[in-house]
Design a protein around this motif. Structure first.
Motif, mmCIF file in Angstrom:
data_model
loop_
_atom_site.group_PDB
_atom_site.id
_atom_site.type_symbol
_atom_site.label_atom_id
_atom_site.label_comp_id
_atom_site.label_asym_id
_atom_site.label_seq_id
_atom_site.Cartn_x
_atom_site.Cartn_y
_atom_site.Cartn_z
ATOM 1 N N GLU A 20 39.516 39.804 42.835
ATOM 2 C CA GLU A 20 39.578 38.340 42.853
ATOM 3 C C GLU A 20 40.079 37.807 41.505
ATOM 4 O OE1 GLU A 20 35.825 36.979 44.574
ATOM 5 O OE2 GLU A 20 36.389 34.967 43.892
ATOM 6 N N ARG A 21 39.477 38.311 40.431
ATOM 7 C CA ARG A 21 39.866 37.843 39.088
ATOM 8 C C ARG A 21 41.334 38.201 38.783
ATOM 9 N NH1 ARG A 21 36.006 35.231 39.723
ATOM 10 N NH2 ARG A 21 34.067 35.263 38.540
ATOM 11 N N LYS A 102 41.636 36.744 50.036
ATOM 12 C CA LYS A 102 42.843 36.146 50.599
ATOM 13 C C LYS A 102 43.273 34.942 49.745
ATOM 14 C CE LYS A 102 44.649 35.023 55.099
ATOM 15 N NZ LYS A 102 44.316 34.516 56.422
ATOM 16 N N ALA A 103 42.296 34.112 49.409
ATOM 17 C CA ALA A 103 42.596 32.918 48.604
ATOM 18 C C ALA A 103 43.135 33.301 47.229
ATOM 19 C CB ALA A 103 41.328 32.075 48.454
ATOM 20 N N SER A 104 42.780 34.506 46.771
ATOM 21 C CA SER A 104 43.274 34.961 45.462
ATOM 22 C C SER A 104 44.563 35.779 45.597
ATOM 23 C CB SER A 104 42.215 35.812 44.756
ATOM 24 O OG SER A 104 41.002 35.123 44.693
ATOM 25 N N HIS A 105 45.127 35.795 46.818
ATOM 26 C CA HIS A 105 46.393 36.508 47.099
ATOM 27 C C HIS A 105 46.311 38.009 46.838
ATOM 28 C CE1 HIS A 105 47.991 32.533 47.573
ATOM 29 N NE2 HIS A 105 47.541 32.231 46.377
ATOM 30 N N VAL A 106 45.156 38.581 47.144
ATOM 31 C CA VAL A 106 44.976 40.031 46.984
ATOM 32 C C VAL A 106 45.339 40.707 48.303
ATOM 33 C CG1 VAL A 106 43.234 41.842 46.636
ATOM 34 C CG2 VAL A 106 43.118 39.716 45.298
ATOM 35 N N ASP A 107 46.106 41.783 48.240
ATOM 36 C CA ASP A 107 46.360 42.590 49.440
ATOM 37 C C ASP A 107 45.176 43.532 49.628
ATOM 38 O OD1 ASP A 107 48.773 41.399 49.804
ATOM 39 O OD2 ASP A 107 49.951 43.015 48.871
ATOM 40 N N VAL A 108 44.698 43.626 50.858
ATOM 41 C CA VAL A 108 43.580 44.535 51.133
ATOM 42 C C VAL A 108 44.059 45.574 52.123
ATOM 43 C CG1 VAL A 108 41.241 44.732 52.083
ATOM 44 C CG2 VAL A 108 41.876 42.702 50.749
ATOM 45 N N VAL A 109 43.809 46.845 51.834
ATOM 46 C CA VAL A 109 44.169 47.879 52.794
ATOM 47 C C VAL A 109 42.927 48.703 53.107
ATOM 48 C CG1 VAL A 109 45.096 49.375 50.966
ATOM 49 C CG2 VAL A 109 45.744 49.796 53.304
ATOM 50 N N ASN A 110 42.746 48.935 54.413
ATOM 51 C CA ASN A 110 41.584 49.687 54.855
ATOM 52 C C ASN A 110 41.930 51.161 54.934
ATOM 53 O OD1 ASN A 110 39.574 50.394 57.492
ATOM 54 N ND2 ASN A 110 38.785 49.186 55.814
ATOM 55 N N GLY A 111 41.177 51.985 54.233
ATOM 56 C CA GLY A 111 41.436 53.416 54.243
ATOM 57 C C GLY A 111 40.917 54.045 52.972
ATOM 58 N N ARG A 112 41.003 55.370 52.939
ATOM 59 C CA ARG A 112 40.491 56.064 51.761
ATOM 60 C C ARG A 112 41.612 56.258 50.739
ATOM 61 N NH1 ARG A 112 36.270 58.386 49.925
ATOM 62 N NH2 ARG A 112 36.509 60.162 48.536
ATOM 63 N N GLY A 113 41.427 55.748 49.552
ATOM 64 C CA GLY A 113 42.435 55.883 48.500
ATOM 65 C C GLY A 113 42.257 57.180 47.736
ATOM 66 N N VAL A 114 43.340 57.919 47.569
ATOM 67 C CA VAL A 114 43.287 59.157 46.790
ATOM 68 C C VAL A 114 44.369 59.104 45.707
ATOM 69 C CG1 VAL A 114 43.503 61.684 46.853
ATOM 70 C CG2 VAL A 114 42.403 60.487 48.756
ATOM 71 N N TYR A 320 29.700 43.366 38.319
ATOM 72 C CA TYR A 320 30.440 42.088 38.262
ATOM 73 C C TYR A 320 31.006 41.852 36.865
ATOM 74 C CZ TYR A 320 28.630 40.033 42.678
ATOM 75 O OH TYR A 320 28.351 39.732 43.982
ATOM 76 N N ARG A 321 30.127 41.994 35.892
ATOM 77 C CA ARG A 321 30.550 41.699 34.519
ATOM 78 C C ARG A 321 31.571 42.738 34.040
ATOM 79 N NH1 ARG A 321 32.679 39.174 31.054
ATOM 80 N NH2 ARG A 321 32.204 39.680 28.909
ATOM 81 N N GLU A 322 31.337 44.012 34.396
ATOM 82 C CA GLU A 322 32.288 45.052 33.995
ATOM 83 C C GLU A 322 33.662 44.775 34.608
ATOM 84 O OE1 GLU A 322 29.317 48.903 33.320
ATOM 85 O OE2 GLU A 322 30.324 48.685 35.244
ATOM 86 N N ALA A 323 33.664 44.273 35.832
ATOM 87 C CA ALA A 323 34.926 43.954 36.506
ATOM 88 C C ALA A 323 35.699 42.903 35.704
ATOM 89 C CB ALA A 323 34.638 43.438 37.916
ATOM 90 N N GLU A 324 34.988 41.890 35.231
ATOM 91 C CA GLU A 324 35.657 40.847 34.437
ATOM 92 C C GLU A 324 36.193 41.406 33.131
ATOM 93 O OE1 GLU A 324 33.204 36.920 35.973
ATOM 94 O OE2 GLU A 324 32.574 37.925 34.157
ATOM 95 N N VAL A 325 35.397 42.286 32.503
ATOM 96 C CA VAL A 325 35.833 42.881 31.238
ATOM 97 C C VAL A 325 37.103 43.712 31.469
ATOM 98 C CG1 VAL A 325 35.234 44.542 29.422
ATOM 99 C CG2 VAL A 325 33.532 42.870 30.187
ATOM 100 N N ALA A 326 37.123 44.493 32.563
ATOM 101 C CA ALA A 326 38.296 45.337 32.851
ATOM 102 C C ALA A 326 39.538 44.467 33.060
ATOM 103 C CB ALA A 326 38.032 46.199 34.087
ATOM 104 N N VAL A 327 39.399 43.412 33.865
ATOM 105 C CA VAL A 327 40.567 42.569 34.163
ATOM 106 C C VAL A 327 41.034 41.844 32.898
ATOM 107 C CG1 VAL A 327 41.413 40.597 35.514
ATOM 108 C CG2 VAL A 327 40.007 42.368 36.609
#
Ligand code: NAI
Length: 458
Positions: A20-21, A102-114, A320-327
């Motif tokens: 989202e961020r 969706k509102a943040s224009h993020v593409d979402v894909v369902n599946g296992r990422g490797v 949550y906070r770590e996510a903001e720090v990473a972005v």
């Protein structure tokens, strides 16, 4: 092959907030989720547990209404209706996450990422047949239940006699007897729900106390409260095997059978890092958890890890906070993760909330410590709302500087105000400064004002 500024693997609190961020910051973002958006927290952890506990509290209020002058006849709990409501709450919140992405224009894909490799363009992530390249990668794959090699456990899990929180949160028929392996957070929160709604619950805990590293002064009172509700405990007792209709326990070298209709396995969680292809790009792990610095960077440039998978604090709000720090780090904005004042809550009845250092931790760290311990009866609101309540509040001070190091509160609603103590700790306010704040009256959180008034210093 599609290129992104950021690829995020995992759609739990760490992953969806990072997505989202990143999207809000106009980065081209992809979020890969194998199961459901919202992750463990929304689908089979925090939120479903709190939904169930609200049903249990409502039921307990009706059952024991007499203490408040309310007499209710024929009270019963409809387990299936409780689960229906939980599913409705989860559906609402999961769809909210989808809408926010969706509102943040993020593409979402369902599946296992490797992760398959890394080049000058970025890291390649494969999902099914598709390949995606991210200039940056945030790993937010969370954690999974630890399953120790206890004889008979795997068979019991396969047969449905033993369950993890995932299945227990969806049981449409309550067991008459539930044995809980592990008296930590998951064990106690699930035990609280089932005990309050009529199941006979026995908790088996290896240590000589429940509730892990929480302050022993509060834990003793919590233990007493849970016992008063009828919960049974075998402390200093290890589950050594699971067989048909019972768990085998060992205490002081002797074994005994604890009969049960269902068994909950709650002996910890471990970072979900296996099978992700982290080894393909050389990400450093320690005991299965991804090693990160204070900016959530791993040893591989452009690769970050947030939430349970880095094994630091397995709590959604940390993620949550770590996510903001990473972005922010990806965006080149200065931001650093601090772990000193992260609140933690055990959602039993009553709740046990804490932040910062306990008295024992502060002493171990070499602080000259001054402690104020106050019964919750100092709060008028607490007395009004908690007939017979015996909670306490404990504040731990740095006696040299007169600043707060930690706070622990055993009282309902403490989860809602423990953050106040967290702010005091983070800002390193002195006692006179903290005393200047005006607390709303009457509230349970006024206990902090009263405790601060009691502080005598060195
Ligand atoms: P935990 O580490 O809190 O508790 C596990 C307990 O099991 C420990 O007390 C341990 O001594 C005991 N144990 C281990 N092996 C045993 C055996 N063979 N026999 C008897 N006892 C045994 O782990 P838990 O409860 O599974 O929770 C996992 C994580 O999930 C937590 O670390 C927490 O981060 C997160 N969580 C947080 C919540 C919250 O913040 N309210 C709620 C639920 C989970």
């Amino acid at each position: 092959m599609t290129n992104y500024d950021v690829i995020i693997i995992g759609g739990g609190p760490g992953g969806y907030l990072a997505a989202e961020r990143a999207g809000q910051a106009k980065l081209k973002t992809l979020c890969v989720e194998d199961r459901h958006l919202g992750g463990t927290c929304l689908n089979e952890g925090c939120i479903p547990t709190k939904t169930l506990l609200q049903s249990a509290k409502t039921y307990a209020h009706a059952l024991h209404g007499e203490a408040y002058g309310v007499r209710v006849e024929k009270v019963s709990i409809d387990q299936s209706a409780v689960i229906d409501r939980k599913e409705k709450v989860v559906r609402t919140l999961v769809s909210g996450v989808g809408a926010a992405l969706k509102a943040s224009h993020v593409d979402v894909v369902n599946g296992r990422g490797v992760i398959t490799g890394r080049s000058a363009e970025g890291v390649t992530v494969q999902v099914g047949e598709e390949l995606y390249i991210g200039k940056n990668l945030i790993v937010a794959t969370g954690s999974v239940n630890a399953q120790p090699p206890i004889p008979g456990l795997k068979e019991a899990l396969d047969s449905g006699f033993a369950l993890t929180n995932r299945e227990l949160l969806s049981l449409r028929e309550s067991p008459a007897r539930l044995a809980v392996i592990g008296g930590g957070v998951i064990g106690l929160e699930m035990a609280a729900y089932y005990q309050l709604t009529g199941t006979a619950v026995t908790v088996v805990e290896m240590l000589d106390h429940i509730a892990g590293p929480n302050d022993p002064d509060l834990v003793k009172i919590l233990h007493r409260n849970l016992e008063k509700d009828g919960m049974e405990f075998h402390l200093g007792t290890k589950v050594v095997a699971v067989k048909d209709g019972a768990v085998v326990c060992e205490k002081d070298g002797k074994t005994f059978d604890l009969p049960a209709d269902k068994v909950l396995l709650a002996i910890g969680r471990k970072a979900n890092s296996a099978g992700l292809g982290l080894e393909n790009i050389g990400v450093e792990l320690e005991k299965g958890a991804i090693v990160t610095d204070a900016h959530m960077k791993t040893n591989v440039p452009g690769v970050y890890a947030v939430g349970d998978v880095n094994g630091k604090f397995m709590l959604a709000h940390t993620a949550y906070r770590e996510a903001e720090v990473a972005v922010n780090t990806i965006l080149g904005k200065a931001d650093t993760m601090r772990y000193e004042a992260i609140p933690s809550v055990l959602y039993t009845v009553p709740e046990l909330s804490s932040v910062g250092l306990s008295e024992a931790e502060a002493k171990t760290k070499g602080y000259e410590v001054s402690v104020v311990k106050l019964p919750m009866q100092y709060s008028g609101r607490y007395v009004a709302e908690n007939e017979g309540g015996d909670g306490i509040c404990k504040l731990v001070f740095n006696a040299k500087r007169g600043t707060l190091l930690g706070a622990q509160v055993l009282a309902n609603a403490s989860s809602e105000f423990i953050i106040a103590a967290g702010i005091f700790i983070e800002l390193e306010l002195t006692v006179p400064e903290m005393r200047e704040f005006v607390f709303p009256h009457p509230t349970v959180c006024e206990i902090f004002r009263d405790a601060l008034a009691q502080y005598k210093g060195r």
